[in-house]
Design a protein around this motif. Structure first.
Motif, PDB file in Angstrom:
ATOM      1  N   ARG A  16      45.316  49.265  38.673  1.00 38.71           N
ATOM      2  CA  ARG A  16      44.404  49.331  39.820  1.00 38.71           C
ATOM      3  C   ARG A  16      43.087  48.621  39.503  1.00 38.71           C
ATOM      4  NH1 ARG A  16      43.055  54.841  42.878  1.00 38.71           N
ATOM      5  NH2 ARG A  16      45.170  54.422  43.551  1.00 38.71           N
ATOM      6  N   THR A  17      42.577  48.841  38.280  1.00 38.43           N
ATOM      7  CA  THR A  17      41.334  48.187  37.871  1.00 38.43           C
ATOM      8  C   THR A  17      41.520  46.673  37.808  1.00 38.43           C
ATOM      9  OG1 THR A  17      40.602  50.120  36.623  1.00 38.43           O
ATOM     10  CG2 THR A  17      39.628  48.003  36.013  1.00 38.43           C
ATOM     11  N   LEU A  18      42.614  46.224  37.209  1.00 40.70           N
ATOM     12  CA  LEU A  18      42.872  44.784  37.106  1.00 40.70           C
ATOM     13  C   LEU A  18      43.011  44.154  38.491  1.00 40.70           C
ATOM     14  CD1 LEU A  18      45.426  44.795  34.138  1.00 40.70           C
ATOM     15  CD2 LEU A  18      42.973  44.292  34.046  1.00 40.70           C
ATOM     16  N   LEU A  19      43.718  44.825  39.376  1.00 38.73           N
ATOM     17  CA  LEU A  19      43.897  44.302  40.733  1.00 38.73           C
ATOM     18  C   LEU A  19      42.591  44.322  41.523  1.00 38.73           C
ATOM     19  CD1 LEU A  19      47.352  45.918  41.559  1.00 38.73           C
ATOM     20  CD2 LEU A  19      46.889  43.486  41.133  1.00 38.73           C
ATOM     21  N   THR A  20      41.784  45.354  41.325  1.00 35.84           N
ATOM     22  CA  THR A  20      40.497  45.439  42.026  1.00 35.84           C
ATOM     23  C   THR A  20      39.559  44.320  41.574  1.00 35.84           C
ATOM     24  OG1 THR A  20      40.740  47.824  42.311  1.00 35.84           O
ATOM     25  CG2 THR A  20      38.515  46.926  42.506  1.00 35.84           C
ATOM     26  N   LEU A  21      39.550  44.041  40.278  1.00 38.94           N
ATOM     27  CA  LEU A  21      38.729  42.930  39.777  1.00 38.94           C
ATOM     28  C   LEU A  21      39.161  41.616  40.416  1.00 38.94           C
ATOM     29  CD1 LEU A  21      38.490  43.924  36.018  1.00 38.94           C
ATOM     30  CD2 LEU A  21      36.581  43.762  37.622  1.00 38.94           C
ATOM     31  N   GLY A  22      40.466  41.414  40.541  1.00 38.93           N
ATOM     32  CA  GLY A  22      40.972  40.204  41.185  1.00 38.93           C
ATOM     33  C   GLY A  22      40.595  40.136  42.646  1.00 38.93           C
ATOM     34  N   LEU A  23      40.745  41.247  43.339  1.00 34.92           N
ATOM     35  CA  LEU A  23      40.402  41.298  44.761  1.00 34.92           C
ATOM     36  C   LEU A  23      38.925  41.019  44.990  1.00 34.92           C
ATOM     37  CD1 LEU A  23      41.146  41.919  47.707  1.00 34.92           C
ATOM     38  CD2 LEU A  23      40.746  44.340  47.200  1.00 34.92           C
ATOM     39  N   ALA A  24      38.088  41.500  44.094  1.00 41.25           N
ATOM     40  CA  ALA A  24      36.637  41.319  44.232  1.00 41.25           C
ATOM     41  C   ALA A  24      36.201  39.868  44.007  1.00 41.25           C
ATOM     42  CB  ALA A  24      35.908  42.237  43.257  1.00 41.25           C
ATOM     43  N   GLY A  25      37.103  39.035  43.509  1.00 41.17           N
ATOM     44  CA  GLY A  25      36.761  37.630  43.288  1.00 41.17           C
ATOM     45  C   GLY A  25      37.056  37.153  41.883  1.00 41.17           C
ATOM     46  N   GLY A  26      37.566  38.045  41.049  1.00 36.88           N
ATOM     47  CA  GLY A  26      37.852  37.676  39.664  1.00 36.88           C
ATOM     48  C   GLY A  26      39.251  37.133  39.445  1.00 36.88           C
ATOM     49  N   TRP A  27      39.959  36.795  40.534  1.00 37.73           N
ATOM     50  CA  TRP A  27      41.332  36.332  40.386  1.00 37.73           C
ATOM     51  C   TRP A  27      41.478  35.027  39.605  1.00 37.73           C
ATOM     52  CZ3 TRP A  27      42.556  31.752  42.666  1.00 37.73           C
ATOM     53  CH2 TRP A  27      41.779  31.340  43.761  1.00 37.73           C
ATOM     54  N   PRO A  28      40.531  34.064  39.671  1.00 42.59           N
ATOM     55  CA  PRO A  28      40.716  32.887  38.812  1.00 42.59           C
ATOM     56  C   PRO A  28      40.702  33.264  37.319  1.00 42.59           C
ATOM     57  CG  PRO A  28      39.179  32.370  40.573  1.00 42.59           C
ATOM     58  CD  PRO A  28      39.387  33.866  40.589  1.00 42.59           C
ATOM     59  N   GLY A  29      39.809  34.174  36.940  1.00 44.92           N
ATOM     60  CA  GLY A  29      39.773  34.654  35.562  1.00 44.92           C
ATOM     61  C   GLY A  29      41.041  35.406  35.207  1.00 44.92           C
ATOM     62  N   ALA A  30      41.580  36.149  36.168  1.00 46.42           N
ATOM     63  CA  ALA A  30      42.828  36.882  35.940  1.00 46.42           C
ATOM     64  C   ALA A  30      43.979  35.923  35.690  1.00 46.42           C
ATOM     65  CB  ALA A  30      43.133  37.779  37.137  1.00 46.42           C
ATOM     66  N   ILE A  31      44.034  34.845  36.458  1.00 43.34           N
ATOM     67  CA  ILE A  31      45.101  33.853  36.256  1.00 43.34           C
ATOM     68  C   ILE A  31      44.988  33.233  34.872  1.00 43.34           C
ATOM     69  CG2 ILE A  31      45.972  31.594  37.001  1.00 43.34           C
ATOM     70  CD1 ILE A  31      45.304  32.481  39.895  1.00 43.34           C
ATOM     71  N   VAL A  32      43.778  32.873  34.483  1.00 39.94           N
ATOM     72  CA  VAL A  32      43.560  32.296  33.148  1.00 39.94           C
ATOM     73  C   VAL A  32      43.990  33.295  32.082  1.00 39.94           C
ATOM     74  CG1 VAL A  32      41.795  31.542  31.503  1.00 39.94           C
ATOM     75  CG2 VAL A  32      41.745  30.704  33.866  1.00 39.94           C
ATOM     76  N   ALA A  33      43.562  34.541  32.208  1.00 39.62           N
ATOM     77  CA  ALA A  33      43.895  35.563  31.212  1.00 39.62           C
ATOM     78  C   ALA A  33      45.401  35.819  31.166  1.00 39.62           C
ATOM     79  CB  ALA A  33      43.146  36.856  31.510  1.00 39.62           C
ATOM     80  N   GLN A  34      46.032  35.905  32.314  1.00 37.85           N
ATOM     81  CA  GLN A  34      47.474  36.143  32.348  1.00 37.85           C
ATOM     82  C   GLN A  34      48.224  35.034  31.612  1.00 37.85           C
ATOM     83  OE1 GLN A  34      48.847  36.721  36.387  1.00 37.85           O
ATOM     84  NE2 GLN A  34      47.332  38.334  36.751  1.00 37.85           N
ATOM     85  N   ARG A  35      47.822  33.805  31.833  1.00 36.80           N
ATOM     86  CA  ARG A  35      48.522  32.672  31.209  1.00 36.80           C
ATOM     87  C   ARG A  35      48.197  32.552  29.724  1.00 36.80           C
ATOM     88  NH1 ARG A  35      50.702  33.711  35.250  1.00 36.80           N
ATOM     89  NH2 ARG A  35      50.930  32.405  37.064  1.00 36.80           N
ATOM     90  N   ARG A  36      46.925  32.637  29.382  1.00 36.05           N
ATOM     91  CA  ARG A  36      46.523  32.458  27.979  1.00 36.05           C
ATOM     92  C   ARG A  36      46.982  33.612  27.091  1.00 36.05           C
ATOM     93  NH1 ARG A  36      44.197  28.134  25.853  1.00 36.05           N
ATOM     94  NH2 ARG A  36      42.267  29.031  25.183  1.00 36.05           N
ATOM     95  N   LEU A  37      46.933  34.836  27.637  1.00 33.74           N
ATOM     96  CA  LEU A  37      47.303  36.009  26.852  1.00 33.74           C
ATOM     97  C   LEU A  37      48.776  36.379  27.017  1.00 33.74           C
ATOM     98  CD1 LEU A  37      44.195  38.209  27.765  1.00 33.74           C
ATOM     99  CD2 LEU A  37      44.558  36.934  25.635  1.00 33.74           C
ATOM    100  N   ARG A  38      49.456  35.712  27.930  1.00 31.51           N
ATOM    101  CA  ARG A  38      50.834  36.063  28.286  1.00 31.51           C
ATOM    102  C   ARG A  38      50.927  37.552  28.603  1.00 31.51           C
ATOM    103  NH1 ARG A  38      54.761  32.421  24.493  1.00 31.51           N
ATOM    104  NH2 ARG A  38      53.534  30.526  24.687  1.00 31.51           N
ATOM    105  N   HIS A  39      50.077  37.941  29.517  1.00 28.71           N
ATOM    106  CA  HIS A  39      49.956  39.365  29.856  1.00 28.71           C
ATOM    107  C   HIS A  39      50.114  39.566  31.355  1.00 28.71           C
ATOM    108  CE1 HIS A  39      48.972  43.470  29.124  1.00 28.71           C
ATOM    109  NE2 HIS A  39      47.871  43.441  29.847  1.00 28.71           N
ATOM    110  N   LYS A  40      50.971  40.509  31.712  1.00 27.90           N
ATOM    111  CA  LYS A  40      51.228  40.883  33.106  1.00 27.90           C
ATOM    112  C   LYS A  40      51.924  39.767  33.879  1.00 27.90           C
ATOM    113  CE  LYS A  40      49.311  44.992  33.292  1.00 27.90           C
ATOM    114  NZ  LYS A  40      50.158  46.160  33.474  1.00 27.90           N
ATOM    115  N   THR A  41      52.591  38.857  33.179  1.00 30.65           N
ATOM    116  CA  THR A  41      53.240  37.737  33.854  1.00 30.65           C
ATOM    117  C   THR A  41      54.692  38.046  34.213  1.00 30.65           C
ATOM    118  OG1 THR A  41      53.819  36.765  31.724  1.00 30.65           O
ATOM    119  CG2 THR A  41      51.788  35.982  32.778  1.00 30.65           C
ATOM    120  N   ARG A  42      55.295  38.993  33.544  1.00 28.81           N
ATOM    121  CA  ARG A  42      56.719  39.281  33.763  1.00 28.81           C
ATOM    122  C   ARG A  42      56.953  40.502  34.636  1.00 28.81           C
ATOM    123  NH1 ARG A  42      59.724  38.780  28.166  1.00 28.81           N
ATOM    124  NH2 ARG A  42      61.504  38.444  29.528  1.00 28.81           N
ATOM    125  N   LYS A  43      55.938  41.287  34.847  1.00 29.73           N
ATOM    126  CA  LYS A  43      56.091  42.500  35.656  1.00 29.73           C
ATOM    127  C   LYS A  43      55.997  42.127  37.139  1.00 29.73           C
ATOM    128  CE  LYS A  43      54.639  47.244  35.986  1.00 29.73           C
ATOM    129  NZ  LYS A  43      53.692  48.267  35.558  1.00 29.73           N
TER     130      LYS A  43
END
Length: 108
Positions: free
Chosen positions: A51-78
């Motif tokens: 919920r926190t991760l999604l809220t950060l993305g909704l608030a405008g942090g989604w470009p950072g979330a995309i970068v983090a997901q790809r660089r960290l290989r995190h939350k990409t398969r769920k």
């Protein structure tokens, strides 16, 4: 028809700078939240809630979330998270589009 305020107008320029600075900070916080969650997942520790991760993305942090997901290989398969994440990105973009439209209509 009245033109939109010019970015050379000091008040408008400061507003633009403040918005950009807030978005940069928000995206930095989002990347850090994903990194902390990845580290916690590896250690079996308490996680950052989806919920926190999604809220950060909704608030405008989604470009950072995309970068983090790809660089960290995190939350990409769920798939359930990715579906929710895509929805929050679309919702954020829709909100931004409505705000821009309302500002343009109010200006002229």
């Amino acid at each position: 028809m009245t033109d939109l305020p010019s970015v050379t107008d000091p008040t408008t320029a400061w507003a633009v700078v403040a918005i950009v600075a807030a978005l940069v900070a928000l995206n930095g916080v989002t990347v850090i939240a994903y990194a902390l969650d990845k580290r916690a997942a590896r250690r079996g520790a308490r996680r950052v809630s989806e919920r926190t991760l999604l809220t950060l993305g909704l608030a405008g942090g989604w470009p950072g979330a995309i970068v983090a997901q790809r660089r960290l290989r995190h939350k990409t398969r769920k798939r359930s998270f990715q579906s929710s994440f895509r929805l929050t990105v679309a919702l954020n973009l829709a909100i931004v589009a409505v705000v821009v439209l309302v500002v343009r209509l109010a200006a002229g």
